[in-house]
Design an enzyme around this catalytic site. Structure first.
Site, short mmCIF file in Angstrom:
data_model
loop_
_atom_site.label_atom_id
_atom_site.label_comp_id
_atom_site.label_asym_id
_atom_site.label_seq_id
_atom_site.Cartn_x
_atom_site.Cartn_y
_atom_site.Cartn_z
N GLY A 1 0.77 -1.24 0.00
CA GLY A 1 0.00 0.00 0.00
C GLY A 1 0.80 1.29 0.00
O GLY A 1 0.22 2.38 0.04
N GLU B 1 4.15 -6.41 1.71
CA GLU B 1 3.75 -6.81 0.36
C GLU B 1 3.66 -5.63 -0.60
O GLU B 1 2.58 -5.32 -1.10
CB GLU B 1 2.39 -7.51 0.43
CG GLU B 1 2.41 -8.79 1.22
CD GLU B 1 1.02 -9.35 1.46
OE1 GLU B 1 0.92 -10.55 1.76
OE2 GLU B 1 0.04 -8.59 1.38
N PRO B 2 4.75 -4.96 -0.87
CA PRO B 2 4.67 -3.82 -1.79
C PRO B 2 4.50 -4.30 -3.23
O PRO B 2 5.16 -5.23 -3.66
CB PRO B 2 6.03 -3.14 -1.62
CG PRO B 2 6.95 -4.25 -1.21
CD PRO B 2 6.12 -5.21 -0.40
N GLY B 3 3.59 -3.68 -3.94
CA GLY B 3 3.44 -3.97 -5.37
C GLY B 3 3.78 -2.70 -6.14
O GLY B 3 4.84 -2.56 -6.76
N ARG B 4 2.88 -1.71 -5.99
CA ARG B 4 3.04 -0.44 -6.69
C ARG B 4 4.39 0.21 -6.43
O ARG B 4 5.01 0.74 -7.34
CB ARG B 4 1.93 0.51 -6.20
CG ARG B 4 1.88 1.84 -6.93
CD ARG B 4 0.97 2.83 -6.16
NE ARG B 4 -0.21 2.22 -5.64
CZ ARG B 4 -1.41 2.23 -6.23
NH1 ARG B 4 -1.57 2.87 -7.37
NH2 ARG B 4 -2.45 1.64 -5.66
N ARG C 1 -7.04 3.70 -14.51
CA ARG C 1 -6.95 4.30 -13.17
C ARG C 1 -7.50 5.72 -13.10
O ARG C 1 -8.06 6.12 -12.09
CB ARG C 1 -5.51 4.25 -12.65
CG ARG C 1 -4.96 2.82 -12.55
CD ARG C 1 -3.68 2.75 -11.73
NE ARG C 1 -3.89 3.08 -10.34
CZ ARG C 1 -3.69 4.23 -9.79
NH1 ARG C 1 -3.18 5.21 -10.51
NH2 ARG C 1 -3.96 4.45 -8.53
N CYS D 1 -14.98 4.81 -26.95
CA CYS D 1 -16.25 5.47 -27.22
C CYS D 1 -16.94 5.94 -25.97
O CYS D 1 -18.07 5.54 -25.69
CB CYS D 1 -17.14 4.55 -28.02
SG CYS D 1 -16.42 4.23 -29.63
N TYR E 1 -0.71 -1.61 -11.98
CA TYR E 1 -2.16 -1.56 -12.17
C TYR E 1 -2.57 -0.89 -13.48
O TYR E 1 -3.66 -0.34 -13.58
CB TYR E 1 -2.84 -0.87 -10.97
CG TYR E 1 -2.50 -1.54 -9.66
CD1 TYR E 1 -2.97 -2.81 -9.38
CD2 TYR E 1 -1.68 -0.92 -8.72
CE1 TYR E 1 -2.65 -3.45 -8.18
CE2 TYR E 1 -1.35 -1.54 -7.52
CZ TYR E 1 -1.84 -2.81 -7.27
OH TYR E 1 -1.52 -3.44 -6.09
N1 LLP Z 1 -1.24 -7.01 -0.31
C1 LLP Z 1 -2.57 -7.15 -0.44
C2 LLP Z 1 -3.27 -8.13 0.39
C3 LLP Z 1 -3.27 -6.38 -1.36
O1 LLP Z 1 -4.58 -6.52 -1.48
C4 LLP Z 1 -2.57 -5.44 -2.15
C5 LLP Z 1 -3.27 -4.61 -3.13
C6 LLP Z 1 -1.18 -5.34 -2.00
C7 LLP Z 1 -0.54 -6.13 -1.06
C8 LLP Z 1 -0.34 -4.41 -2.82
O2 LLP Z 1 -0.67 -3.08 -2.67
P1 LLP Z 1 0.29 -1.96 -3.33
O3 LLP Z 1 1.60 -1.97 -2.58
O4 LLP Z 1 0.47 -2.28 -4.75
O5 LLP Z 1 -0.47 -0.68 -3.14
N2 LLP Z 1 -5.99 -1.27 -8.54
C9 LLP Z 1 -5.71 -0.30 -7.50
C10 LLP Z 1 -4.92 -0.90 -6.39
C11 LLP Z 1 -5.61 -2.11 -5.77
C12 LLP Z 1 -4.75 -2.74 -4.74
C13 LLP Z 1 -5.29 -4.05 -4.32
N3 LLP Z 1 -4.52 -4.73 -3.33
C14 LLP Z 1 -4.97 0.89 -8.12
O6 LLP Z 1 -4.75 0.89 -9.32
O7 LLP Z 1 -4.63 1.83 -7.42
#
Ligand code: LLP
Length: 463
Positions: free
Chosen positions: A278, A320-323, A360, A391, A421
């Site tokens: 997050g 759990e970093p993704g973004r 987004r 469209c 994302y």
């Molecule tokens: N761990 C869990 C359990 C999650 O549900 C998520 C994201 C993450 C880790 C990774 O979060 P991050 O570090 O990437 O923020 N589609 C949305 C974001 C949805 C995130 C869902 N869960 C967007 O484009 O902003």
């Protein structure tokens, strides 16, 4: 709501309601390193390069729209998280942000683990050689098939999301003669300051089991009573695109309080806590994200302090970093199609992609930056809205930005910070062909996810 998730701020609102364009302070040719990946720069003749390759040549070779992913930047960011958290903690990259086999291999090589939330992500991870015990399986409605596949593969943990799932996972594990390691996902009751659709720890939403009314403690009781499950820890994920550490601190405190309650009731000290992902990134120059080492320090201090106070052994922390890893490492390259000035309002710049490659903006009111990248320009700034070719009028890529007034069809523009994302949420709306992801490193580019073709579309259409 994060800064970047806000609708157009006062700066632009003033401009629009007063009906005049105020010039942006920054040089339009400058590339703010906050929002562009590490190897991006401009050559002397004004063309932007990534990994040493000019975007004009990349567009020629791979077409537009396309995502260009800066591999060395990705690896550096993954490594920075790994190093910041050290050997007493684990970093699980959240595959939902963007997953491909190449990315799985990079993560494996850099010593990260992987969070998957579907059978498809699990299959991708396993097919690229991520060891199953380094995979965590998430989701609020895992199917029986997904659970079975995950257990058979030997995933390191399944994160339980409901009472029914406790029974389901235990039953499947037992039928397979396995004892599955699990965590329980709790909702800690924190209102994360982000867009409503990406906040996940307040009580009125679909994820996790609430701490507040004793539900989480009851879930612990039930899991501990089942031989087929080995409870290793508690999981919390409060939301996404968050800048303020306060929410994580409250979450950590509440999770540690649950560990203490579990110890008091059952005489068991759970060895792990996962504080989720997050962490926000910079989509525009106004955003100021935290560095991984600051985040690691803040989280480990709070967990250690709370555990000392509760006289608990400090559990192993995971995140759990993704973004925060993949987001800043890619940009989307578009070719400008039509340029339509609307008197007294703004200029609509249409590109050859849109909401099918970046949903987004439409979905979360997300803000993005944009730059002319095939050349520099000394022309006056003009206020633009970058829109796609779909469209509907909500098909907006960048809501309000400035580009040079001499922008013309055929110019290349790029939107930075689209690594997370965007491809993973891309769609075939209007039968758009989803763009490729091209990895760029040290003067070489290679497709890691190819562009969809009309044959791909027609192959699914079997009527
Ligand atoms: N761990 C869990 C359990 C999650 O549900 C998520 C994201 C993450 C880790 C990774 O979060 P991050 O570090 O990437 O923020 N589609 C949305 C974001 C949805 C995130 C869902 N869960 C967007 O484009 O902003």
């Amino acid at each position: 709501m994060s800064r970047s998730a806000h609708p157009a701020g006062p700066r632009h609102a003033d401009v629009l309601t007063e009906g005049h364009y105020s010039a942006p302070a920054a040089d339009l040719n400058a590339l703010d390193p906050k929002v562009w990946s590490h190897t991006v720069s401009r050559t002397e003749d004004g063309v932007v390069t990534v990994g040493g390759l000019e975007v004009t040549a990349l567009a020629e070779e791979f077409g537009t729209p396309a995502y260009f992913l800066d591999e060395s930047d990705f690896r550096e960011r993954a490594r920075a998280w790994r190093t910041a958290f050290g050997h007493d903690a684990d970093v699980f990259y959240a595959g939902k942000a963007f997953l491909s086999r190449a990315v799985v291999r990079w993560l494996h090589e850099e010593g990260l683990n992987l969070d998957v939330c579907s059978g498809g992500e699990l299959a991708t991870a396993l097919s690229a050689g991520m060891p199953a015990d380094r995979i965590a399986f998430h989701g609020n409605n895992k199917s029986g098939h997904e659970i079975r596949t995950a257990i058979e593969a030997g995933v390191g943990r399944i994160v339980l999301d409901s009472f029914q799932e406790i029974v389901r996972v235990a039953h499947i594990a037992q039928s397979l003669g396995r004892r599955q390691r699990v965590q329980i996902r709790v909702t800690v009751g924190v209102e994360a300051h982000t867009h409503e659709f990406i906040a996940t720890a307040h009580e009125d939403q679909k994820f996790g089991i609430a701490l507040a009314d004793g539900q989480a403690a009851e879930a612990v009781r039930r899991v501990l009573a089942l031989d087929a499950l080995e409870l290793v820890g508690i999981h919390s994920h409060i939301g996404s695109q968050i800048f303020d550490m306060a929410g994580f601190e409250v979450a950590a405190r509440r999770v540690v309080a649950l560990l203490a309650a579990v110890r008091d009731e059952h005489g068991v000290e759970l060895p792990e806590i996962d504080l989720g992902g997050g962490l926000g990134i910079a989509y525009t120059s106004d955003d100021d994200p935290r560095e991984p080492h600051e985040i690691a320090k803040a989280l480990s201090e709070i967990v250690t302090r709370e555990c000392e106070a509760a006289r608990l052994r400090t559990p192993r922390i995971s995140v759990e970093p993704g973004r925060a890893i993949v987001g800043p490492t890619a940009f989307t390259l578009y070719e400008v199609g039509t340029v339509k000035p609307l008197d007294g309002l703004r200029t609509y710049v249409s590109v050859d992609g849109g909401m099918s490659d970046n949903i987004r903006t439409a979905l979360y009111d997300a803000e993005y930056s944009v730059a002319l990248v095939s050349r520099t320009s000394d022309a006056e700034p003009m206020l633009v809205r970058v829109v796609g070719k779909h469209c509907e009028s909500g098909d907006i890529v960048v809501k309000d930005a400035f580009l040079p007034a001499d922008l013309a069809p055929g110019d290349l523009i790029a939107v930075p910070a689209t690594g997370a994302y965007c491809r993973s949420m891309a769609s075939n709306y209007n039968h758009a062909l989803r763009p490729p992801v091209v990895a760029v490193k040290d003067g070489a580019a290679r497709v890691i996810v190819r562009r969809e073709t009309e044959e791909d579309l027609l192959r699914l259409d079997v009527g």
